[in-house]
Design a protein around this motif. Sequence first.
Motif, PDB file in Angstrom:
ATOM      1  N   GLU A 285     -14.744  63.917  24.585  1.00  0.00           N
ATOM      2  CA  GLU A 285     -14.414  63.159  23.376  1.00  0.00           C
ATOM      3  C   GLU A 285     -15.664  62.991  22.531  1.00  0.00           C
ATOM      4  N   GLY A 286     -15.565  63.290  21.225  1.00  0.00           N
ATOM      5  CA  GLY A 286     -16.753  63.214  20.403  1.00  0.00           C
ATOM      6  C   GLY A 286     -16.586  62.489  19.082  1.00  0.00           C
ATOM      7  N   ILE A 287     -15.340  62.156  18.700  1.00  0.00           N
ATOM      8  CA  ILE A 287     -15.116  61.548  17.388  1.00  0.00           C
ATOM      9  C   ILE A 287     -15.767  60.179  17.295  1.00  0.00           C
ATOM     10  N   SER A 288     -15.692  59.386  18.349  1.00  0.00           N
ATOM     11  CA  SER A 288     -16.292  58.048  18.309  1.00  0.00           C
ATOM     12  C   SER A 288     -17.804  58.133  18.100  1.00  0.00           C
ATOM     13  N   TYR A 289     -18.458  59.077  18.782  1.00  0.00           N
ATOM     14  CA  TYR A 289     -19.912  59.225  18.639  1.00  0.00           C
ATOM     15  C   TYR A 289     -20.263  59.807  17.265  1.00  0.00           C
ATOM     16  N   ALA A 290     -19.383  60.645  16.729  1.00  0.00           N
ATOM     17  CA  ALA A 290     -19.602  61.183  15.391  1.00  0.00           C
ATOM     18  C   ALA A 290     -19.612  60.068  14.359  1.00  0.00           C
ATOM     19  N   ILE A 291     -18.612  59.192  14.430  1.00  0.00           N
ATOM     20  CA  ILE A 291     -18.507  58.090  13.475  1.00  0.00           C
ATOM     21  C   ILE A 291     -19.686  57.136  13.606  1.00  0.00           C
ATOM     22  N   ASP A 292     -19.998  56.751  14.844  1.00  0.00           N
ATOM     23  CA  ASP A 292     -21.055  55.757  15.066  1.00  0.00           C
ATOM     24  C   ASP A 292     -22.431  56.305  14.695  1.00  0.00           C
ATOM     25  N   SER A 293     -22.731  57.532  15.102  1.00  0.00           N
ATOM     26  CA  SER A 293     -24.059  58.085  14.792  1.00  0.00           C
ATOM     27  C   SER A 293     -24.212  58.333  13.299  1.00  0.00           C
ATOM     28  N   ALA A 294     -23.122  58.726  12.626  1.00  0.00           N
ATOM     29  CA  ALA A 294     -23.182  58.961  11.185  1.00  0.00           C
ATOM     30  C   ALA A 294     -23.486  57.670  10.437  1.00  0.00           C
ATOM     31  N   TYR A 295     -22.829  56.596  10.827  1.00  0.00           N
ATOM     32  CA  TYR A 295     -23.070  55.320  10.139  1.00  0.00           C
ATOM     33  C   TYR A 295     -24.504  54.835  10.379  1.00  0.00           C
ATOM     34  N   LEU A 296     -24.990  54.973  11.613  1.00  0.00           N
ATOM     35  CA  LEU A 296     -26.357  54.552  11.914  1.00  0.00           C
ATOM     36  C   LEU A 296     -27.367  55.359  11.101  1.00  0.00           C
ATOM     37  N   LEU A 297     -27.126  56.664  10.968  1.00  0.00           N
ATOM     38  CA  LEU A 297     -28.050  57.478  10.177  1.00  0.00           C
ATOM     39  C   LEU A 297     -28.009  57.073   8.703  1.00  0.00           C
ATOM     40  N   SER A 298     -26.836  56.732   8.189  1.00  0.00           N
ATOM     41  CA  SER A 298     -26.757  56.305   6.787  1.00  0.00           C
ATOM     42  C   SER A 298     -27.615  55.071   6.549  1.00  0.00           C
ATOM     43  N   GLN A 299     -27.619  54.141   7.495  1.00  0.00           N
ATOM     44  CA  GLN A 299     -28.477  52.957   7.367  1.00  0.00           C
ATOM     45  C   GLN A 299     -29.945  53.347   7.315  1.00  0.00           C
ATOM     46  N   CYS A 300     -30.319  54.292   8.154  1.00  0.00           N
ATOM     47  CA  CYS A 300     -31.725  54.717   8.201  1.00  0.00           C
ATOM     48  C   CYS A 300     -32.139  55.424   6.911  1.00  0.00           C
ATOM     49  N   LEU A 301     -31.305  56.313   6.414  1.00  0.00           N
ATOM     50  CA  LEU A 301     -31.634  57.048   5.197  1.00  0.00           C
ATOM     51  C   LEU A 301     -31.601  56.155   3.955  1.00  0.00           C
ATOM     52  N   ASN A 302     -30.783  55.113   3.997  1.00  0.00           N
ATOM     53  CA  ASN A 302     -30.670  54.214   2.847  1.00  0.00           C
ATOM     54  C   ASN A 302     -31.838  53.239   2.728  1.00  0.00           C
ATOM     55  N   THR A 303     -32.435  52.855   3.882  1.00  0.00           N
ATOM     56  CA  THR A 303     -33.360  51.715   3.844  1.00  0.00           C
ATOM     57  C   THR A 303     -34.719  51.946   4.469  1.00  0.00           C
ATOM     58  N   HIS A 304     -34.905  52.996   5.271  1.00  0.00           N
ATOM     59  CA  HIS A 304     -36.147  53.116   6.046  1.00  0.00           C
ATOM     60  C   HIS A 304     -37.081  54.170   5.459  1.00  0.00           C
ATOM     61  N   SER A 305     -38.357  53.840   5.449  1.00  0.00           N
ATOM     62  CA  SER A 305     -39.358  54.804   4.980  1.00  0.00           C
ATOM     63  C   SER A 305     -39.614  55.898   6.013  1.00  0.00           C
ATOM     64  N   ASP A 306     -39.360  55.592   7.288  1.00  0.00           N
ATOM     65  CA  ASP A 306     -39.483  56.584   8.349  1.00  0.00           C
ATOM     66  C   ASP A 306     -38.123  56.683   9.046  1.00  0.00           C
ATOM     67  N   PRO A 307     -37.153  57.365   8.425  1.00  0.00           N
ATOM     68  CA  PRO A 307     -35.792  57.368   8.973  1.00  0.00           C
ATOM     69  C   PRO A 307     -35.669  58.044  10.332  1.00  0.00           C
ATOM     70  N   ASN A 308     -36.535  59.002  10.647  1.00  0.00           N
ATOM     71  CA  ASN A 308     -36.444  59.651  11.961  1.00  0.00           C
ATOM     72  C   ASN A 308     -36.695  58.671  13.091  1.00  0.00           C
TER      73      ASN A 308
END
Length: 361
Positions: A285-308
């Motif tokens: 099963e991968g849809i749950s991890y797809a949704i959760d990881s995508a949202y977490l990355l959006s937070q990082c790209l939206n607000t962090h100077s070092d998103p990695n």
Amino acid sequence: MEQKEYDIAIIGLGPAGAVLAKHLDKRLKVVAIDKKSSGDGGFTKPCGGMLAPDAQESFSRFNMTLPKDLLVDPQIFSVKTIDLENNLTRHYQRHYINMDRDKFDRWLISMIPPNIEVRQNVTCTSVARLDNGFAITYLQDGRKTVLTAKYVVGADGANSIVRRCLYPDFKINTFLAIQQWFQDEHPSPFYSCIFAPEITNSYGWGLTKDDCFIFGGAFDLKTGKRDFEALKQKLKPHGFLLDHPVKTEACLVLCPFGPRNHCYGTHGAFFIGEAAGFISPSSLEGISYAIDSAYLLSQCLNTHSDPNMAYRYKTRKIRLKLFFKYAKHPFMYHPFLRKLVMKSGVSSINMVVAEDENAAT
């Protein structure tokens, strides 16, 4: 040759890529490219289309509800588990949602805001690092396009072109998933999970979907086609009607064995969903991890100077959740442990057989 520059390029618009695009800040200039066409036809992911409880929980957190036209008949509340090696069959309650996977993907894409530049029915052919970002090359109708972006996100599944281009030596355990569609002739609809360790180290599945029956499994890359046919023959004595397939589908699917099989990305490259190795090793099963990881990355790209660095830190809950899945894996796939669990009858359902079925047998 067309050339354009972006802040972020998303490769793949399955659940991971679509959810990421939906949550990115409107100030960012984003392009998303995908194999699927905007209408009928084009690429569709071979998938049984059963939305698992973990994925339902992820949708609940975002207050997302499925439109009824995504659902298909029947809605089944148990899984018939067959262990061919130990000659055991048990039924277990499972709260899956039977849906049309292609419509599901298109529905998620439809929620991407208009400020995101979406390009569909295209094939990404290469991703290369530049001094200040990445060059992404794709083909559409024979025309080559090169995009440049500060960040690139691999949301393109098990066979991620982004991962293969940027991290060619990074390997994740991979199976070949094959499934066939049949006109359903079974007397009653059902969903089944099949274990046959002499044929595959993963598992097989069968499910009723509208007037069709889908049968598939995950197999060794080198012998997948032969093993698929062998599993079909093994199941005929168990009442599976698998003659005259209507269509055959295949794709790669990952089965990570531990945290070392997770690929987060570095220096402006990111991976989400299955491209990152975020997929359950027990159920795939991968849809749950797809949704959760995508949202977490959006937070990082939206607000962090070092998103990695921020992304690796924020995904720690996903890694912990997967850790317990790795611990569960031996009890599903080790023949002796699985035999003990199934023979114990723990959590299984005692099925009631109707009188007309008794008469038939």
